[in-house]
Scaffold this active site. Structure first.
Site, PDB file in Angstrom:
ATOM      1  N   ASP A 113       0.453  -0.302   0.712  1.00 49.54           N
ATOM      2  CA  ASP A 113      -0.992  -0.508   0.771  1.00 49.54           C
ATOM      3  C   ASP A 113      -1.243  -2.003   0.923  1.00 49.54           C
ATOM      4  O   ASP A 113      -0.573  -2.825   0.295  1.00 49.54           O
ATOM      5  CB  ASP A 113      -1.671  -0.004  -0.500  1.00 49.54           C
ATOM      6  CG  ASP A 113      -1.684   1.519  -0.604  1.00 49.54           C
ATOM      7  OD1 ASP A 113      -1.638   2.176   0.444  1.00 49.54           O
ATOM      8  OD2 ASP A 113      -1.749   2.030  -1.727  1.00 49.54           O
ATOM      9  N   ASP A 132      -4.531   6.082   4.537  1.00 50.73           N
ATOM     10  CA  ASP A 132      -5.490   6.508   3.510  1.00 50.73           C
ATOM     11  C   ASP A 132      -6.877   6.726   4.110  1.00 50.73           C
ATOM     12  O   ASP A 132      -7.567   7.693   3.776  1.00 50.73           O
ATOM     13  CB  ASP A 132      -5.578   5.477   2.381  1.00 50.73           C
ATOM     14  CG  ASP A 132      -4.278   5.312   1.623  1.00 50.73           C
ATOM     15  OD1 ASP A 132      -3.449   6.242   1.626  1.00 50.73           O
ATOM     16  OD2 ASP A 132      -4.086   4.234   1.023  1.00 50.73           O
TER      17      ASP A 132
END
Length: 155
Positions: A113, A132
């Site tokens: 991330d 995501d």
């Protein structure tokens, strides 16, 4: 749907490769892009959203299995009840994003991330990635975009 899934997967993996490896976010840990609106912050997510279920090797394989199970479910669902092109695009986003995060877990043991966005005096401590976004948009699209309408005879 397959084309959307492939494009989503490629964009996700390419963005991670460029930001994490070419730009060196894995060692720099933070790059301010357009502060505070857009920053790159390295976060290895070993669990699910917001680091929940942050565990070891067993958790990794459980999360991989769950993601692949969801992908299989979505593929079967969309094949049995094709929702039209908007739903197929949504399904492709969800599948491509899920596969992107599965590949991260296989390559790194965690999901990479790096996107961090804040605004209006509120500092967001969390990071996310392109996969995501695609998973969220795809799931939302599948919920909000209706399937085929029954015909005049009720079928």
């Amino acid at each position: 749907m397959a084309i959307v899934a492939l494009i989503t997967f490629v964009i996700d993996q390419l963005s991670k490769w460029v930001v994490v490896h070419l730009m060196g976010l894995d060692t720099r840990l933070a790059i301010d892009v357009l502060p505070p609106f857009l920053n790159f912050r390295m976060a290895w997510n070993y669990g699910i959203n917001f680091g929940l279920l942050n565990g070891g090797e067993t958790t990794k394989w459980v999360l991989i299995s769950v993601a692949l199970g969801i992908v299989l479910f979505v593929l079967v669902w969309l094949r049995r009840d094709p929702p039209g092109w908007p739903g197929l695009v949504a399904g492709g986003l969800l599948v491509g994003g899920a596969i992107g995060n599965v590949v991260d877990r296989l390559l790194y043991g965690a999901v990479a991330d790096f996107l961090n966005m804040s605004c209006c005096g509120i500092e967001n401590p969390f990071a996310f990635n392109v996969a995501d976004i695609a998973i969220f948009a795809g799931a939302l699209g599948l919920v909000l975009l209706p399937g085929k309408k029954p015909g005049k005879n009720g079928t």
